[in-house]
Design an enzyme around this catalytic site. Structure first.
Site, PDB file in Angstrom:
ATOM      1  N   GLY A 289     -46.682 -56.416   7.448  1.00 43.94           N
ATOM      2  CA  GLY A 289     -45.907 -55.207   7.200  1.00 43.94           C
ATOM      3  C   GLY A 289     -45.170 -55.327   5.876  1.00 43.94           C
ATOM      4  O   GLY A 289     -45.604 -56.044   4.985  1.00 43.94           O
TER       5      GLY A 289
ATOM      6  N   ASP B  49     -50.571 -72.394   6.679  1.00 44.68           N
ATOM      7  CA  ASP B  49     -50.720 -71.481   5.560  1.00 44.68           C
ATOM      8  C   ASP B  49     -49.798 -71.895   4.416  1.00 44.68           C
ATOM      9  O   ASP B  49     -49.011 -71.109   3.911  1.00 44.68           O
ATOM     10  CB  ASP B  49     -50.439 -70.041   6.017  1.00 44.68           C
ATOM     11  CG  ASP B  49     -51.059 -69.006   5.075  1.00 44.68           C
ATOM     12  OD1 ASP B  49     -51.893 -69.401   4.233  1.00 44.68           O
ATOM     13  OD2 ASP B  49     -50.695 -67.823   5.171  1.00 44.68           O
TER      14      ASP B  49
END
Ligand SMILES: *[C@@H]1O[C@H](CO)[C@@H](O)[C@H](O)[C@H]1NC(C)=O
Ligand SMILES: *[C@@H]1O[C@H](CO)[C@@H](O)[C@H](O)[C@H]1NC(C)=O
Ligand SMILES: *[C@@H]1O[C@H](CO)[C@@H](O)[C@H](O)[C@H]1NC(C)=O
Ligand SMILES: *[C@@H]1O[C@H](CO)[C@@H](O)[C@H](O)[C@H]1NC(C)=O
Ligand SMILES: *[C@@H]1O[C@H](CO)[C@@H](O)[C@H](O)[C@H]1NC(C)=O
Ligand SMILES: *[C@@H]1O[C@H](CO)[C@@H](O)[C@H](O)[C@H]1NC(C)=O
Ligand SMILES: *[C@@H]1O[C@H](CO)[C@@H](O)[C@H](O)[C@H]1NC(C)=O
Ligand SMILES: *[C@@H]1O[C@H](CO)[C@@H](O)[C@H](O)[C@H]1NC(C)=O
Length: 867
Positions: A539, A652
């Site tokens: 988002g 990540d």
């Protein structure tokens, strides 16, 4: 030792009387202890058993399985780390119960041992109770289970020091919590060891940051909350001076990346206790090891050597610091003078160990009182050492050998506090309680679980597709905002310390502050696009302000449509709410109204690391800044991997997930993809491949074998990105140069690695330092995870590189230092001897080949058999 039991009836006299009491009282009486008697009571066990320290523990019963209202039971399961004695058996109480020990007068250590497990029908969670000794309330509403969970321990003990008046009884009373249905109390072991009255008592300790002093007299009860052998190894109970105190390792409490350097006296050095300084104050091993600042005086001016301790507020603490100068070249006053700060207040402006002790190798200790006013239930008690320049000492340095911290009872006799703050562990919060569950949630898990090793090709293909589609997105984003150069969930921002201090109104769920949607709208000016700082798969991220603009926030608003978003939101919320580290972002709060998923972090003034490396208007980072950032990020990752019982794999790691606060402190962010791995075992987590192309561990995408070494691989790419100031992937370059990882390895093989160095850094990086960093980065990129170093090794080597740079920066090529000979060693290094041995022998070789003389400090620290 003889222990005999009195049945309840004999105390209660009549059955009528008996039934009048809601809480039954029964007593175990232990008789006839002389002044030197020590009691080791193995509750609920049979016979006499020795523990790992060779102490003999006696049963608290006489071949009887049930005493009064109590029950003896063995733990249902034994976690591998748990010693059998005294932890595997317990006595369980469903109503008030008192152990009464007949003891001599004087002060005693009372140690209570707890292993929260299921006992018979009693589940671990319902063990909620109080413990009292005479007028002192030791524990209230105490859950051994939650304490162990938050501390990430399987078992633990608590130590108190109480005075038993003029002989007689020492009564230890256990009371199940009346507010918890079906609660029970339990105890695995009780140890009572007399200690000399004068060790911890005194008429006056200076109160730091306040005028006046306070005393510890025979009415004071103490709880030992921390006891550390600073810079040394754990000293077990049997290694103490007959008082069976355990002295732990201080590294978990060190703040920031400036961990100083562990130092140790030579084995043949004698520590001489001065007259009036009893041997039992602390064992020799405490004084023979210490932590000092770096051998670089100028660098030392730039930092504090700090330790942080999580404690209860509303109490006075006695902080005892143990010192002993052990460096052979520090024998006179004014050679090493430093300031001691406790909670940001000067406790000692000019600490000079030689001046205090009058000689080298002579121990001395100092006591300070600190009062922590009642505020949020817990707070950090914070100790910092900093060189004193005003005295113009010979060296800018500091040293500390041991720390003991005691909680002092309140005027009402209370010592009980709240649960310790959680440190990372496997998420135990049930997210469905907190967040709306969407039906699509479970799909991801099923797909992930069913992908086997044979499907690697498909995974690879989908990654490429994913990469390409993200690439498209990235280009779009670049049009809309020049700061949104990311194509996977963009960063979260946070600052753990500020968080803890600024936000007292934590939700009881421990998930941080709960914001209403109206507050969020207000803070972001109704999600004003001008406030957009990033867009990612999850988002949008907005800059927000609350408290009249005084507090800046980063507000991440989830796409409620995205199923993956819900999962990642939940992962992140759970993870972050449990993680607390200077180099990890941490959550301020969240909002879950109107099916909105919003996470709130501190605003990180300097954005992502990538924004400062390339394709940027920003001033290039200096080499020192880059190294500090690498060290900070490595420290954060090291903490994720080893700070918890369960390894947390970030999955990540990349330059957009390393954020920089206003002081350029690096914070690892974005735990949306994190996984917890099993503790202590090296099996891997098998899972669907996620992560960012260009940073992906080849072993991971080939075999879906995810281990913490996958993060190490990605971190290697980050290191090369910092060295070369180019992206991990650059599709505009020739084929062999597209992937930075492959290109760097190729250059390394050809011996032309210096060609990839960022032109801006040319001439600014010492060759030794460059070699060191490149070498560790190459190791991180090893094809097989097992050949890669651990994050601890990486961290250690980066710190070593920083020292190489700093000594070169000062024009002194020789690794001058003031601690020789030392044989302390780095814990990080020690954790993975196999990996680091190869690295360090190489690093020594490379140092040698560059004409440097590795000092005794480093050679001895690197020697895993150093002590
Ligand atoms: C404890 O048991 C032993 C033998 O099992 C017995 O001789 C002794 O009297 C018992 N002690 C008490 C206090 O019951
Ligand atoms: C007891 O502790 C639990 C957490 O362990 C807490 O939720 C509860 O509010 C506490 N009760 C009291 C009366 O302090
Ligand atoms: C504490 O010490 C005082 C004298 O210093 C003595 O009168 C008193 O009885 C002691 N109290 C206890 C509980 O030992
Ligand atoms: C300890 O408990 C016993 C039995 O309840 C009682 O007689 C005694 O007075 C208590 N002693 C103290 C110091 O509280
Ligand atoms: C201690 O041992 C070192 C070598 O390990 C030696 O140089 C030193 O002289 C010895 N010191 C004493 C006091 O024997
Ligand atoms: C060291 O700590 C003190 C007290 O908290 C602080 O004022 C000072 O700025 C710190 N120094 C450095 C270099 O961080
Ligand atoms: C420490 O104290 C100084 C002033 O003495 C103050 O400026 C600073 O903000 C304090 N730091 C913290 C973290 O409280
Ligand atoms: C500790 O508790 C005892 C017993 O309630 C009390 O007499 C004493 O004053 C307390 N000590 C302090 C320092 O408040």
């Amino acid at each position: 030792m003889m222990v005999y039991l009195m049945a309840c009836a004999s105390i209660m006299r009549t059955p009528e009387h008996f039934t009048c009491f809601l809480l039954l009282v029964s007593v175990i009486h232990a008789a006839n202890y002389g002044p030197t008697d020590r009691i080791f009571l193995n509750c609920g066990a049979n016979g006499e058993i020795s523990d790992d320290d060779g102490r003999k523990w006696t049963s608290d019963m006489n071949a009887s399985s049930s005493v009064g209202n109590s029950l003896a039971s063995d733990a249902a399961t034994q976690k591998p780390s748990v010693p059998t004695t005294p932890y595997m058996s317990a006595r369980i109480f469903q109503s008030e119960f008192t152990y009464s020990f007949t003891v001599s007068s004087g002060r005693k250590f009372v140690r209570l041992y707890f292993y929260p497990a299921d006992y018979a029908k009693h589940v671990a969670k319902l063990g909620v109770f109080s413990v009292d000794i005479g007028p002192y309330s030791l524990l209230r509403n105490f859950s051994a289970f939650e304490t162990a969970t938050n501390l990430n321990y399987d078992f633990f003990s608590k130590e108190y020091s109480v005075n038993t008046g003029s002989g007689g009884d020492l009564n230890v009373t256990f009371t199940p919590d009346p507010n918890t249905p079906d609660s029970y109390a339990f105890i695995n072991g009780i140890e009572i060891v007399p200690h000399p009255d004068d060790i911890y008592s005194s008429k006056g300790f200076t109160l730091v940051g306040a005028s006046g002093s306070f005393g510890i007299d025979n009415t004071t009860a103490l709880e030992n909350v921390y006891r550390l052998n600073v810079g040394g190894q754990t000293i077990s109970a049997s290694g103490d001076t007959g008082l069976f105190r355990r002295w732990g390792d201080d590294t978990p409490y060190i703040y920031g990346s400036a961990i100083g350097i562990p130092v140790a006296a030579d084995q043949n050095v004698t520590i001489s206790y001065p007259s009036g300084f009893p041997d039992y104050v602390a064992p020799v091993e405490v004084y023979k090891t210490a932590r000092a600042m770096l051998p670089n005086p100028q660098a030392n001016l730039g930092f504090n050597l700090s330790w942080y301790f999580d404690v209860d507020t509303g109490f006075t603490y006695l902080v005892r610091l143990h010192f002993c100068e052990i460096a052979p070249d520090k024998t006179k006053p004014n050679q090493r003078v430093f300031e001691i700060l406790i909670n940001n207040q000067t406790a000692e402006a000019a600490a000079d160990v030689i001046l205090w002790a009058s000689e080298s190798k002579v121990p001395v200790y100092k006591d300070y009182g600190v009062f922590l006013p009642l505020g949020s239930p817990r707070q950090d008690l914070w100790l910092a050492l900093h060189p004193n320049t005003y005295m113009t000492p010979m060296d800018y340095n500091a040293i500390l050998n041991g720390i003991e911290i005691f909680k002092v009872n309140t005027s009402g006799g209370n010592l009980a506090g709240s649960l310790p703050n959680p440190i990372p562990s496997q998420p135990i919060i049930d997210p469905s309680r907190v967040l709306p569950l969407s039906k699509s949630d479970h799909k991801g898990g099923i797909i992930g679980g069913s992908i086997g090793g044979g499907l690697a090709g498909i995974v690879f293909v989908s990654l490429v597709v994913c990469f390409l589609s993200h690439k498209g997105k990235r280009q779009k984003n670049q049009n809309s905002s020049d700061r949104t150069s990311n194509w996977l969930p963009l960063s979260l921002y946070g600052n753990s310390d500020a968080t803890a201090k600024t936000y007292g109104s934590y939700a009881p769920s421990n998930l941080g502050r709960h914001f209403t949607f109206a507050e969020i709208k207000d803070a972001t000016n109704n999600f004003d696009e001008d406030r957009l700082v990033g867009v990612g798969g999850f988002g949008k991220v907005y800059r927000g302000e609350i408290d009249g603009g005084t507090t800046k926030l980063a507000i991440k608003r989830g796409n409620s449509l995205s199923g993956q978003g819900v999962n990642e939101f939940r992962t992140e919320l759970e993870m972050l709410s449990k993680l607390r580290h200077r180099h990890l972002v941490s959550l301020i709060g969240y909002c879950e109204e109107n099916s909105e998923m919003i996470l709130v972090y501190d605003y990180m003034a300097h954005g992502t690391l990538r924004e400062h490396l390339y394709k940027t208007q920003n001033q290039p980072l200096t080499w020192k800044q880059r190294l500090d950032i690498c060290i900070g990020a490595a420290r954060g990752l090291h903490y994720l991997h080893t700070g918890a019982k369960h390894t947390i794999i970030h999955r990540d790691v990349k330059t957009t997930n390393i954020l920089l606060d206003e002081n350029w402190v690096a914070k690892v962010s974005d735990f949306g993809l994190s996984k917890t791995g099993p503790a202590m075992d090296h099996t891997h987590v098998s899972t669907v491949v996620k992560g960012s192309f260009g940073y992906l561990d080849p072993e991971y995408y080939r075999r879906q074998k995810l281990t913490e070494k996958s993060d190490v691989y990605s971190f290697g790419v980050v290191l090369f990105e910092i060295l070369s100031a180019r992206p991990a992937l650059n599709l505009t370059l020739s084929k062999e140069q597209v992937s930075l990882a492959e290109w760097a390895l190729h250059c390394h093989k050809k011996g032309i690695l210096d060609e990839i160095l960022d032109p801006y850094l040319r001439g600014k990086v010492s060759p030794e330092c460059f070699t060191k960093v490149a070498e560790i980065a190459v190791k991180c990129l090893a094809d097989e995870g097992i050949r890669r170093p651990s994050m601890g090794d990486v961290l250690w080597n980066l710190e070593f590189a920083l020292q190489l740079q700093e000594s070169a920066g000062e024009g002194s090529v020789e690794m001058e230092n003031d601690e020789t000979p030392l044989n302390g060693k780095s814990k990080d290094f020690n954790e993975s001897v196999t990996d680091s041995t190869s690295i360090t022998s190489q690093s020594l070789a490379s140092v040698d080949s560059n004409g440097l003389t590795p000092s005794a400090v480093f050679s001895q620290i690197m020697n895993p058999n150093g002590r």
